[in-house]
Design a protein around this motif. Structure first.
Motif, PDB file in Angstrom:
ATOM      1  N   ILE A  77       0.838  -1.191   0.000  1.00  0.00           N
ATOM      2  CA  ILE A  77       0.000   0.000   0.000  1.00  0.00           C
ATOM      3  C   ILE A  77       0.880   1.250   0.000  1.00  0.00           C
ATOM      4  O   ILE A  77       1.984   1.253   0.539  1.00  0.00           O
ATOM      5  N   VAL A  78       0.355   2.290  -0.629  1.00  0.00           N
ATOM      6  CA  VAL A  78       0.919   3.637  -0.561  1.00  0.00           C
ATOM      7  C   VAL A  78      -0.170   4.493   0.054  1.00  0.00           C
ATOM      8  O   VAL A  78      -1.343   4.393  -0.339  1.00  0.00           O
ATOM      9  N   TRP A  79       0.213   5.326   1.022  1.00  0.00           N
ATOM     10  CA  TRP A  79      -0.785   6.141   1.699  1.00  0.00           C
ATOM     11  C   TRP A  79      -0.193   7.464   2.154  1.00  0.00           C
ATOM     12  O   TRP A  79       1.013   7.652   2.127  1.00  0.00           O
ATOM     13  N   HIS A  80      -1.078   8.364   2.537  1.00  0.00           N
ATOM     14  CA  HIS A  80      -0.660   9.616   3.159  1.00  0.00           C
ATOM     15  C   HIS A  80      -1.654   9.935   4.269  1.00  0.00           C
ATOM     16  O   HIS A  80      -2.770   9.412   4.289  1.00  0.00           O
ATOM     17  N   GLY A  81      -1.226  10.753   5.198  1.00  0.00           N
ATOM     18  CA  GLY A  81      -2.101  11.089   6.312  1.00  0.00           C
ATOM     19  C   GLY A  81      -1.608  12.306   7.055  1.00  0.00           C
ATOM     20  O   GLY A  81      -0.538  12.854   6.769  1.00  0.00           O
ATOM     21  N   GLU A  82      -2.416  12.693   8.026  1.00  0.00           N
ATOM     22  CA  GLU A  82      -2.071  13.858   8.822  1.00  0.00           C
ATOM     23  C   GLU A  82      -2.649  13.694  10.222  1.00  0.00           C
ATOM     24  O   GLU A  82      -3.748  13.164  10.395  1.00  0.00           O
ATOM     25  N   THR A  83      -1.876  14.130  11.188  1.00  0.00           N
ATOM     26  CA  THR A  83      -2.321  14.212  12.574  1.00  0.00           C
ATOM     27  C   THR A  83      -2.004  15.627  13.053  1.00  0.00           C
ATOM     28  O   THR A  83      -1.290  16.359  12.365  1.00  0.00           O
ATOM     29  N   PRO A  84      -2.493  16.014  14.217  1.00  0.00           N
ATOM     30  CA  PRO A  84      -2.119  17.338  14.725  1.00  0.00           C
ATOM     31  C   PRO A  84      -0.608  17.507  14.912  1.00  0.00           C
ATOM     32  O   PRO A  84      -0.098  18.626  14.865  1.00  0.00           O
ATOM     33  N   ASP A  85       0.118  16.394  15.083  1.00  0.00           N
ATOM     34  CA  ASP A  85       1.553  16.460  15.352  1.00  0.00           C
ATOM     35  C   ASP A  85       2.440  16.204  14.140  1.00  0.00           C
ATOM     36  O   ASP A  85       3.590  16.647  14.112  1.00  0.00           O
ATOM     37  N   ASN A  86       1.936  15.466  13.145  1.00  0.00           N
ATOM     38  CA  ASN A  86       2.780  15.024  12.031  1.00  0.00           C
ATOM     39  C   ASN A  86       2.040  15.040  10.708  1.00  0.00           C
ATOM     40  O   ASN A  86       0.841  14.751  10.652  1.00  0.00           O
ATOM     41  N   ALA A  87       2.782  15.327   9.638  1.00  0.00           N
ATOM     42  CA  ALA A  87       2.281  15.165   8.275  1.00  0.00           C
ATOM     43  C   ALA A  87       2.978  13.940   7.679  1.00  0.00           C
ATOM     44  O   ALA A  87       4.205  13.910   7.592  1.00  0.00           O
ATOM     45  N   TYR A  88       2.214  12.930   7.338  1.00  0.00           N
ATOM     46  CA  TYR A  88       2.715  11.721   6.681  1.00  0.00           C
ATOM     47  C   TYR A  88       2.515  11.967   5.185  1.00  0.00           C
ATOM     48  O   TYR A  88       1.488  11.605   4.613  1.00  0.00           O
ATOM     49  N   GLU A  89       3.493  12.628   4.576  1.00  0.00           N
ATOM     50  CA  GLU A  89       3.328  13.099   3.207  1.00  0.00           C
ATOM     51  C   GLU A  89       3.361  11.962   2.192  1.00  0.00           C
ATOM     52  O   GLU A  89       2.707  12.029   1.152  1.00  0.00           O
ATOM     53  N   PHE A  90       4.124  10.939   2.470  1.00  0.00           N
ATOM     54  CA  PHE A  90       4.196   9.754   1.614  1.00  0.00           C
ATOM     55  C   PHE A  90       4.596   8.597   2.510  1.00  0.00           C
ATOM     56  O   PHE A  90       5.569   8.689   3.245  1.00  0.00           O
ATOM     57  N   ALA A  91       3.830   7.532   2.451  1.00  0.00           N
ATOM     58  CA  ALA A  91       4.155   6.360   3.260  1.00  0.00           C
ATOM     59  C   ALA A  91       3.810   5.106   2.478  1.00  0.00           C
ATOM     60  O   ALA A  91       2.916   5.101   1.631  1.00  0.00           O
ATOM     61  N   THR A  92       4.546   4.049   2.767  1.00  0.00           N
ATOM     62  CA  THR A  92       4.319   2.783   2.097  1.00  0.00           C
ATOM     63  C   THR A  92       4.538   1.630   3.068  1.00  0.00           C
ATOM     64  O   THR A  92       5.421   1.693   3.923  1.00  0.00           O
ATOM     65  N   ASP A  93       3.700   0.631   2.960  1.00  0.00           N
ATOM     66  CA  ASP A  93       3.837  -0.606   3.724  1.00  0.00           C
ATOM     67  C   ASP A  93       3.820  -1.773   2.752  1.00  0.00           C
ATOM     68  O   ASP A  93       3.042  -1.784   1.791  1.00  0.00           O
ATOM     69  N   THR A  94       4.668  -2.752   3.028  1.00  0.00           N
ATOM     70  CA  THR A  94       4.668  -4.014   2.300  1.00  0.00           C
ATOM     71  C   THR A  94       4.430  -5.117   3.308  1.00  0.00           C
ATOM     72  O   THR A  94       5.045  -5.126   4.378  1.00  0.00           O
ATOM     73  N   PHE A  95       3.528  -6.030   2.989  1.00  0.00           N
ATOM     74  CA  PHE A  95       3.152  -7.114   3.879  1.00  0.00           C
ATOM     75  C   PHE A  95       3.385  -8.457   3.183  1.00  0.00           C
ATOM     76  O   PHE A  95       2.982  -8.629   2.031  1.00  0.00           O
ATOM     77  N   ILE A  96       3.984  -9.399   3.877  1.00  0.00           N
ATOM     78  CA  ILE A  96       4.050 -10.792   3.437  1.00  0.00           C
ATOM     79  C   ILE A  96       3.104 -11.561   4.360  1.00  0.00           C
ATOM     80  O   ILE A  96       3.271 -11.538   5.588  1.00  0.00           O
ATOM     81  N   ILE A  97       2.134 -12.230   3.757  1.00  0.00           N
ATOM     82  CA  ILE A  97       1.066 -12.873   4.526  1.00  0.00           C
ATOM     83  C   ILE A  97       1.048 -14.360   4.208  1.00  0.00           C
ATOM     84  O   ILE A  97       0.951 -14.751   3.034  1.00  0.00           O
ATOM     85  N   HIS A  98       1.150 -15.180   5.249  1.00  0.00           N
ATOM     86  CA  HIS A  98       1.063 -16.638   5.116  1.00  0.00           C
ATOM     87  C   HIS A  98      -0.007 -17.150   6.071  1.00  0.00           C
ATOM     88  O   HIS A  98      -0.008 -16.776   7.248  1.00  0.00           O
ATOM     89  N   ASP A  99      -0.876 -17.993   5.565  1.00  0.00           N
ATOM     90  CA  ASP A  99      -1.894 -18.648   6.396  1.00  0.00           C
ATOM     91  C   ASP A  99      -2.663 -17.655   7.254  1.00  0.00           C
ATOM     92  O   ASP A  99      -2.922 -17.895   8.441  1.00  0.00           O
ATOM     93  N   GLY A 100      -3.023 -16.506   6.683  1.00  0.00           N
ATOM     94  CA  GLY A 100      -3.847 -15.533   7.380  1.00  0.00           C
ATOM     95  C   GLY A 100      -3.124 -14.660   8.381  1.00  0.00           C
ATOM     96  O   GLY A 100      -3.763 -13.933   9.134  1.00  0.00           O
ATOM     97  N   ILE A 101      -1.790 -14.710   8.403  1.00  0.00           N
ATOM     98  CA  ILE A 101      -0.988 -13.945   9.368  1.00  0.00           C
ATOM     99  C   ILE A 101       0.034 -13.100   8.607  1.00  0.00           C
ATOM    100  O   ILE A 101       0.682 -13.572   7.673  1.00  0.00           O
ATOM    101  N   ILE A 102       0.184 -11.833   9.044  1.00  0.00           N
ATOM    102  CA  ILE A 102       1.260 -10.996   8.514  1.00  0.00           C
ATOM    103  C   ILE A 102       2.551 -11.495   9.161  1.00  0.00           C
ATOM    104  O   ILE A 102       2.745 -11.322  10.362  1.00  0.00           O
ATOM    105  N   VAL A 103       3.404 -12.140   8.378  1.00  0.00           N
ATOM    106  CA  VAL A 103       4.652 -12.676   8.934  1.00  0.00           C
ATOM    107  C   VAL A 103       5.792 -11.677   8.835  1.00  0.00           C
ATOM    108  O   VAL A 103       6.699 -11.680   9.669  1.00  0.00           O
ATOM    109  N   GLN A 104       5.733 -10.820   7.811  1.00  0.00           N
ATOM    110  CA  GLN A 104       6.749  -9.777   7.650  1.00  0.00           C
ATOM    111  C   GLN A 104       6.072  -8.534   7.109  1.00  0.00           C
ATOM    112  O   GLN A 104       5.181  -8.616   6.263  1.00  0.00           O
TER     113      GLN A 104
END
Length: 114
Positions: A77-104
């Motif tokens: 996923i690629v995402w962006h967000g904002e909180t009162p304390d921080n601007a998440y201008e560009f963020a990315t997460d990569t997930f490896i999923i086995h048997d219904g569990i995020i392993v990495q």
């Protein structure tokens, strides 16, 4: 559960600030790597999410997922967000999923304190 199902559950649980539901997506052998360190096992990963929820639970916080790709056991996923304390201008997460569990998982982001 499919990779897509686990990703949807994870994103919904995060959006709802539901730490118990988020933690259902991980196992004791799971690893989350970020630019601030490596979190291994349920206790360390829960601590990471407690910090994130402290930031994103503030009024006015928001997250938008800009891109989502699922291929076999890989979710990205690629995402962006904002909180009162921080601007998440560009963020990315990569997930490896086995048997219904995020392993990495990896996270990287351009985060600017306000």
């Amino acid at each position: 559960m499919s990779t897509e199902d686990v990703l949807k559950h994870h994103l919904d649980a995060f959006a709802n600030q539901d730490i118990e539901a988020v933690m259902e997506d991980y196992g004791e052998e799971s690893v989350v790597i970020t630019n601030t360190g490596t979190n291994r096992g349920l206790d360390e990963i829960e601590g990471l999410f407690e910090e994130l929820f402290a930031d994103f639970s503030q009024p006015g916080s928001e997250i938008t997922v800009d891109q989502q790709v699922v291929e076999d056991d890989l979710a990205y996923i690629v995402w962006h967000g904002e909180t009162p304390d921080n601007a998440y201008e560009f963020a990315t997460d990569t997930f490896i999923i086995h048997d219904g569990i995020i392993v990495q998982q990896t996270f990287a982001g351009d985060i600017t304190p306000k």
